[in-house]
Design an enzyme around this catalytic site. Structure first.
Site, PDB file in Angstrom:
ATOM      1  N   THR A 152       3.515   4.433  -3.821  1.00 54.00           N
ATOM      2  CA  THR A 152       2.085   4.140  -3.810  1.00 54.00           C
ATOM      3  C   THR A 152       1.655   3.789  -2.394  1.00 54.00           C
ATOM      4  OG1 THR A 152       2.589   2.965  -5.866  1.00 54.00           O
ATOM      5  CG2 THR A 152       0.346   2.850  -5.110  1.00 54.00           C
ATOM      6  N   SER A 153       0.422   4.157  -2.016  1.00 52.84           N
ATOM      7  CA  SER A 153      -0.141   3.829  -0.709  1.00 52.84           C
ATOM      8  C   SER A 153       0.731   4.460   0.383  1.00 52.84           C
ATOM      9  CB  SER A 153      -0.269   2.309  -0.569  1.00 52.84           C
ATOM     10  OG  SER A 153      -0.885   1.950   0.634  1.00 52.84           O
ATOM     11  N   CYS A 154       1.229   3.684   1.350  1.00 49.38           N
ATOM     12  CA  CYS A 154       2.080   4.308   2.363  1.00 49.38           C
ATOM     13  C   CYS A 154       3.390   4.774   1.739  1.00 49.38           C
ATOM     14  CB  CYS A 154       2.311   3.399   3.568  1.00 49.38           C
ATOM     15  SG  CYS A 154       3.414   2.020   3.317  1.00 49.38           S
TER      16      CYS A 154
END
Length: 193
Positions: A152-154
């Protein structure tokens, strides 16, 4: 009265001994030397979850943490989301790499778009995670044809980079809140791959 106490003690002992004991937990892999990428914040560490009942030739799922998080944070999400229960049920291994905190303020972020990370064996964070998978495959007799990645995200961005740069290792993946491999995470501009 003493018969009742003995019966209650026996019942209580039976309940406690009947409960399943799960000794598996997320562990730092001390034998894996922290990979020092030539880009990014520095050394990355390897954590692994090996269920008590490991399947023969088990698959590997790599869990990539989000910005500011750690391997234990993403593992806690996997516990809450049922992924750890699935690993226990089906006997697959989970690898949770952890990026170095470059700021000292829990600023862990993956290097997902440098030339090093977007090059096969280029020295970036993607190479470090690929080495972790190779380590797990060798040391836990895992199935190199069943290696998956999610984040998730980076963690999503490094997931996309791993899928793009190491298709020989990662067979499939799922990313949440990321951008395509080679894109600038902030502006969305495509880099040349």
């Amino acid at each position: 009265s003493s018969d009742l106490v003995c019966s209650l003690l026996a019942l209580g002992f039976g309940i406690f001994t009947a409960l399943p004991t799960n000794a598996a937990s997320l562990q730092l892999v001390a034998n894996f030397q922290p990979f020092v990428p030539t880009s990014g914040a520095g050394p990355i560490s390897m954590y692994v979850y090996v269920p008590d009942k490991l399947a023969a030739n088990p698959p590997i799922l790599v869990l990539c943490h989000y910005y500011g998080a750690s391997a234990s944070d993403i593992f806690a999400e996997a516990v809450g989301g049922g992924i750890v229960a699935a690993a226990d049920q089906h006997g697959f291994i989970m690898v949770a790499p952890q990026a170095r905190d470059s700021t000292g303020t829990n600023g862990r972020c993956w290097d997902y778009n440098s030339t090093q990370s977007l090059t096969h064996d280029g020295g970036g964070d993607t190479q470090g995670i690929a080495q972790m998978v190779k380590y797990a495959t060798t040391n836990y007799l895992a199935n190199s044809n069943r290696v998956y990645v999610t984040g998730t995200s980076c963690g999503a961005m490094i997931t996309e980079a791993l899928l793009a740069v190491y298709p020989d290792i990662f067979k499939a993946g799922a990313e949440f809140s990321g951008v395509p491999a080679g894109a600038d995470g902030w502006g969305g501009d495509q880099m040349s791959l």
